[in-house]
Design a protein around this motif. Structure first.
Motif, PDB file in Angstrom:
ATOM      1  N   LEU A 278       0.843  -1.195   0.000  1.00  0.00           N
ATOM      2  CA  LEU A 278       0.000   0.000   0.000  1.00  0.00           C
ATOM      3  C   LEU A 278       0.880   1.247   0.000  1.00  0.00           C
ATOM      4  O   LEU A 278       1.940   1.267   0.609  1.00  0.00           O
ATOM      5  CB  LEU A 278      -0.855  -0.018   1.266  1.00  0.00           C
ATOM      6  CG  LEU A 278      -2.201   0.678   1.234  1.00  0.00           C
ATOM      7  CD1 LEU A 278      -3.135  -0.015   0.267  1.00  0.00           C
ATOM      8  CD2 LEU A 278      -2.813   0.658   2.631  1.00  0.00           C
ATOM      9  N   GLN A 279       0.444   2.264  -0.696  1.00  0.00           N
ATOM     10  CA  GLN A 279       1.124   3.565  -0.703  1.00  0.00           C
ATOM     11  C   GLN A 279       0.188   4.597  -0.069  1.00  0.00           C
ATOM     12  O   GLN A 279      -0.994   4.623  -0.385  1.00  0.00           O
ATOM     13  CB  GLN A 279       1.394   4.027  -2.148  1.00  0.00           C
ATOM     14  CG  GLN A 279       2.099   3.036  -3.017  1.00  0.00           C
ATOM     15  CD  GLN A 279       3.589   3.270  -3.102  1.00  0.00           C
ATOM     16  OE1 GLN A 279       4.068   4.350  -2.757  1.00  0.00           O
ATOM     17  NE2 GLN A 279       4.324   2.257  -3.539  1.00  0.00           N
ATOM     18  N   GLU A 280       0.721   5.456   0.788  1.00  0.00           N
ATOM     19  CA  GLU A 280      -0.062   6.611   1.252  1.00  0.00           C
ATOM     20  C   GLU A 280       0.661   7.866   0.820  1.00  0.00           C
ATOM     21  O   GLU A 280       1.765   8.148   1.301  1.00  0.00           O
ATOM     22  CB  GLU A 280      -0.242   6.565   2.778  1.00  0.00           C
ATOM     23  CG  GLU A 280      -1.172   5.425   3.208  1.00  0.00           C
ATOM     24  CD  GLU A 280      -1.414   5.396   4.725  1.00  0.00           C
ATOM     25  OE1 GLU A 280      -1.140   6.392   5.402  1.00  0.00           O
ATOM     26  OE2 GLU A 280      -1.866   4.347   5.202  1.00  0.00           O
TER      27      GLU A 280
ATOM     28  N   ILE B   5      -2.536  -4.218  -0.593  1.00  0.00           N
ATOM     29  CA  ILE B   5      -3.813  -4.165  -1.312  1.00  0.00           C
ATOM     30  C   ILE B   5      -3.765  -5.164  -2.470  1.00  0.00           C
ATOM     31  O   ILE B   5      -2.719  -5.382  -3.083  1.00  0.00           O
ATOM     32  CB  ILE B   5      -4.106  -2.720  -1.801  1.00  0.00           C
ATOM     33  CG1 ILE B   5      -5.440  -2.671  -2.553  1.00  0.00           C
ATOM     34  CG2 ILE B   5      -2.984  -2.167  -2.666  1.00  0.00           C
ATOM     35  CD1 ILE B   5      -5.943  -1.249  -2.819  1.00  0.00           C
ATOM     36  N   TYR B   6      -4.900  -5.764  -2.728  1.00  0.00           N
ATOM     37  CA  TYR B   6      -5.028  -6.795  -3.752  1.00  0.00           C
ATOM     38  C   TYR B   6      -5.289  -6.119  -5.099  1.00  0.00           C
ATOM     39  O   TYR B   6      -6.304  -5.429  -5.258  1.00  0.00           O
ATOM     40  CB  TYR B   6      -6.203  -7.692  -3.347  1.00  0.00           C
ATOM     41  CG  TYR B   6      -6.511  -8.849  -4.237  1.00  0.00           C
ATOM     42  CD1 TYR B   6      -5.817 -10.045  -4.119  1.00  0.00           C
ATOM     43  CD2 TYR B   6      -7.541  -8.784  -5.166  1.00  0.00           C
ATOM     44  CE1 TYR B   6      -6.122 -11.142  -4.910  1.00  0.00           C
ATOM     45  CE2 TYR B   6      -7.860  -9.864  -5.969  1.00  0.00           C
ATOM     46  CZ  TYR B   6      -7.138 -11.040  -5.839  1.00  0.00           C
ATOM     47  OH  TYR B   6      -7.448 -12.115  -6.619  1.00  0.00           O
TER      48      TYR B   6
ATOM     49  N   LEU C 213     -12.872  -4.371  -2.374  1.00  0.00           N
ATOM     50  CA  LEU C 213     -11.566  -3.792  -2.042  1.00  0.00           C
ATOM     51  C   LEU C 213     -10.907  -4.692  -0.999  1.00  0.00           C
ATOM     52  O   LEU C 213     -11.356  -4.750   0.143  1.00  0.00           O
ATOM     53  CB  LEU C 213     -11.775  -2.373  -1.479  1.00  0.00           C
ATOM     54  CG  LEU C 213     -10.557  -1.630  -0.952  1.00  0.00           C
ATOM     55  CD1 LEU C 213      -9.504  -1.425  -2.026  1.00  0.00           C
ATOM     56  CD2 LEU C 213     -10.971  -0.280  -0.362  1.00  0.00           C
TER      57      LEU C 213
ATOM     58  N   ARG D 129     -11.847   6.991  -0.785  1.00  0.00           N
ATOM     59  CA  ARG D 129     -11.001   5.800  -0.954  1.00  0.00           C
ATOM     60  C   ARG D 129      -9.680   5.961  -0.189  1.00  0.00           C
ATOM     61  O   ARG D 129      -9.225   5.045   0.484  1.00  0.00           O
ATOM     62  CB  ARG D 129     -10.722   5.557  -2.445  1.00  0.00           C
ATOM     63  CG  ARG D 129     -10.006   4.252  -2.718  1.00  0.00           C
ATOM     64  CD  ARG D 129      -9.839   4.040  -4.215  1.00  0.00           C
ATOM     65  NE  ARG D 129      -9.322   2.725  -4.514  1.00  0.00           N
ATOM     66  CZ  ARG D 129      -8.040   2.391  -4.450  1.00  0.00           C
ATOM     67  NH1 ARG D 129      -7.142   3.271  -4.075  1.00  0.00           N
ATOM     68  NH2 ARG D 129      -7.649   1.151  -4.738  1.00  0.00           N
TER      69      ARG D 129
ATOM     70  N   LEU E  90      -8.103   3.681   3.103  1.00  0.00           N
ATOM     71  CA  LEU E  90      -6.769   3.082   3.170  1.00  0.00           C
ATOM     72  C   LEU E  90      -6.001   3.593   4.387  1.00  0.00           C
ATOM     73  O   LEU E  90      -5.375   2.822   5.111  1.00  0.00           O
ATOM     74  CB  LEU E  90      -5.991   3.365   1.882  1.00  0.00           C
ATOM     75  CG  LEU E  90      -6.629   2.858   0.588  1.00  0.00           C
ATOM     76  CD1 LEU E  90      -5.724   3.145  -0.607  1.00  0.00           C
ATOM     77  CD2 LEU E  90      -6.948   1.375   0.661  1.00  0.00           C
ATOM     78  N   GLU E  91      -6.080   4.898   4.634  1.00  0.00           N
ATOM     79  CA  GLU E  91      -5.410   5.481   5.808  1.00  0.00           C
ATOM     80  C   GLU E  91      -5.927   4.880   7.111  1.00  0.00           C
ATOM     81  O   GLU E  91      -5.155   4.511   7.988  1.00  0.00           O
ATOM     82  CB  GLU E  91      -5.668   6.990   5.863  1.00  0.00           C
ATOM     83  CG  GLU E  91      -4.765   7.831   4.991  1.00  0.00           C
ATOM     84  CD  GLU E  91      -5.275   9.265   4.882  1.00  0.00           C
ATOM     85  OE1 GLU E  91      -4.919   9.920   3.888  1.00  0.00           O
ATOM     86  OE2 GLU E  91      -6.044   9.707   5.772  1.00  0.00           O
TER      87      GLU E  91
END
Lengths: 279, 279, 279, 279
Positions: C100-102, C112-113, D140, D195, D199-200
């Motif tokens: 995952l990238q933030e 993440i898939y 997701l 989205r 993720l965060e």
């Protein structure tokens, strides 16, 4: 090579009685040409749309007397019509519509979908070679809840499986057999006979069954039974996709579970396969 | 709320005869607490693993006499054991194993998978409320090749569909009915009766069928027939997912196709649904 | 022969950073023995459970540096440990977890898939033969909305398809290539290079694309580009499962649809495939 | 009521640059009439074929600026055109085509399918009621390999799960939020923002993550983060379908497995869900 799939329904009536065949036809062609790949020259290419039209026109004109005859018709059409075809294979699979029964009386135009083993066939031919016909059944799921064990297998430091004299044997069967060169067989009758043989060999006699020492041996029994009872079969391939069931350990819940509650094991799963022919 | 699903097989023997029930059980719980969401305080949370154990222990102890009784047992267990449960719903679905027949003789321990309509049920209860039982059938695919039309529908500038007096009617049925408050019903017998009613209402008499002017009317016929024949049913919901078949236009191939060759239309597809109760 | 599949996850940490490989491993064995089929003698049979243990132990001991190296390890283990193994093939497929990238910063332990092309490989060996390694990508769906046509194809009385200079080209790609005998390659780097080549050859230059006269020619372009850019590849097979889109005819709705609204054609569908090697 | 689904692609060009929206639209209608069910009177019925035409014509005329605007357009068309419509709901789901990049340069007409979270929306309206808009993301799949535990849960005689301070947290997310009454929002921008929030909240800061004491608490964190950061969201529903991973016990294989090799547990599986609104 190219592959094309088309699904359609052929309806046929005799008086007021309706007959349905819904099929999926996959036509596989290899051309003598390779310019379509190398140069983008499409002059030998038979479009998907044309293949679809041919299959539908043949269904309209000839009807589908049996899956096998229809597959043969398609093969022969492509071989005789298109000089650039080097190889053709036609796979035909049936949508399992069964005539509806009401209190034992068959309905004249109503059908129910019963997917307990799907019938399919293949016809294939190389230019200047014989037309060969295969038939088969797939997605046939069977279970026997006893008369199955697995003992005496190879053991080493990675072995954790205990030997078992009484387990559940459950799996999904795929069988495909060859009729050799195309002849004038009663394909429907033979197919039904073979389906019966599979069930008999899998289950054994209705009152007591027959002990299976392994999935492999059950595969072999099915093959031997068919080769013995159905002389038209030349070679038979059987694949058995196993579903394992584990007896749930209920000791830490204070209970003794004597093969009463079992859970299917999703992974690892296995399959065994064998192809057997006549001498 | 939380949902948990577990799949298992319950085996039961009488003498040498084996009986199999393989089921998928989904338990749906709502708690009075919300601290597990807000504060990460898990003291009221019943883990998936514990729910699985409870379902398996109940199966081991009580067996599965009927799907409905098993669903009721699970509901009652959760309501009486856990004070923090505000609501429980149990959904039980059967894996369609049928006893194998060899020349009409039933086999004592072999089974075949026949998915022509899946049986399911639900039991649900709010704390201090009644336990309500539902049952149903799903994935039942039926087709009639005549005695169906569609005329006189709403038309405007976006209408391109012609009126038809003779088309194929094909679809997948979902039916779910309520028995009202839990009583001492013969759930197996009623379920079989309702399945029969569905087939009768869909197909009409075996020798001539019955004309259907729309999917909607067929849905209604099924509902009316069940409410009329099965007094234990309080409310019935029917959903019919339509599969349309188009007669292939073969004019530009020089042929007249008189409803002989048809192709299923994948998209657009439609469904119609209705819920009907007694007055 | 027998096949066994096991799915698992290998977790590996360097300092606080986590690395994940989730894989599905299918091991395919053929034994020199056939007594398990003929006589029910299991002494040569390696149970599914043991195969599972071996795969998991190898994953634990060796880790999964690359899919290819792990497949090679499994093959070699079976060949050297079990004298009765005549042939072994190991297929390894990756579950596409991406870090995952933030805001552009990679996360140390979250994934993440992202299934935009699944990586797989195969290693296979016959007793006394070389160990051969294959790798590939599957389920890679691509579309170009112009720079594609189909003209000059074979025509006869069954042809209804018009010639087109501007259509949508869309399909699902399967590519599998051989590295020949196992060497010390940087498998990850090569695989990424080949994926890039596929996208370049399919799409053409970003500012203008490149015209494709057929699916077949696009298949060939992909193969030629890879053979040209990646010297380690010996042979490459490409299968392109086409998705056709039809421009909706809106004339009877009073509109001109200039390739603006299209519907995917579910059936018939086609695929074209080709295998190409070096001279 | 009735439901109809249609899948199509809308292509749009600006100069030489191509823009693609492929969508699946499901239109759900309830009529004021019930004669179609009771009497087979179809005069109020809007055929599937007409609904398809309307959706395609609106796509052609208006384009698909955003999924949400397109869903609103369809709802309003049915409400204003057909007096017999009592209720309409339109669900629009996007096929996840992403513009292809070559070395960071976006391609003008080539796209790749990247299903890492599917975007959808809904617009619904009762006659004389407000038009309400929802949006969401589904399918997701996310995983964190540490910073997750499960302790202090409810225990009794059916409990066998041990407490864990360090496990894998993995699941498939479904989020759906309400915008309240239809306003002039930048739907694309808000969707992307949400989205990111998901993720965060799931993963925590990239360098260290954030401890999750349960799936439930993670669901709540996601909801709180969105309600806090995105003022346009009125109510948010989150469902997390858990995938459990078990650390493989390798003691009887002579190895210590320190959370290095794990297997996914197919059944039992669980899910937790919560709906949260503003005060």
């Amino acid at each position: 090579y190219g592959k094309n799939t088309i699904k359609f329904l052929r309806l046929h009536t005799e008086g007021k009685k309706h007959f349905v065949k819904e099929v999926e036809v996959c036509t596989h062609l290899r051309l003598t040409s390779c310019h379509e790949y190398l140069d983008g020259n499409n002059s030998a290419v038979i479009p998907t749309d044309t293949i679809k039209n041919i299959v539908l026109v043949l269904a309209k004109k000839n009807g589908i007397s049996t899956l096998e005859q229809f597959a043969i018709d398609i093969c022969q059409h492509f071989m005789t019509t298109f000089r650039q075809v080097a190889y053709v294979k036609t796979y035909v699979q049936e949508v399992p519509w069964q005539r509806l029964q009401e209190n034992g009386v068959p309905h004249i135009h109503s059908f129910i979908y019963v997917p307990n083993g799907i019938r399919f066939c293949e016809a294939e031919q190389c230019r200047n070679g014989p037309l060969v016909v295969f038939a088969g059944i797939k997605d046939l799921k069977l279970m026997k809840t006893t008369q199955s064990g697995f003992e005496g297998f190879c053991k080493n430091e990675h072995t954790t499986l205990p030997e078992r004299k009484d387990r559940i044997l459950c799996g999904e069967l795929f069988c495909k057999w060859s009729y050799g060169e195309c002849k004038d067989f009663d394909f429907d009758c033979i197919w039904n006979k073979i389906r019966e043989c599979i069930l008999e060999a899998f289950a054994g006699p209705p009152d007591c069954g027959e002990y299976s020492p392994s999935y492999q041996k059950t595969v072999n029994c099915i093959q031997m039974h068919i080769l013995c009872k159905v002389p038209q079969v030349q070679v038979i391939e059987v694949v058995l996709n196993n579903t394992f069931y584990n007896v749930v350990d209920m000791k830490n819940l204070g209970l003794t579970n004597d093969k009463e509650v079992l859970v299917p094991v999703e992974t690892p799963y296995g399959s065994c396969a064998c192809t057997l022919g006549r001498k």
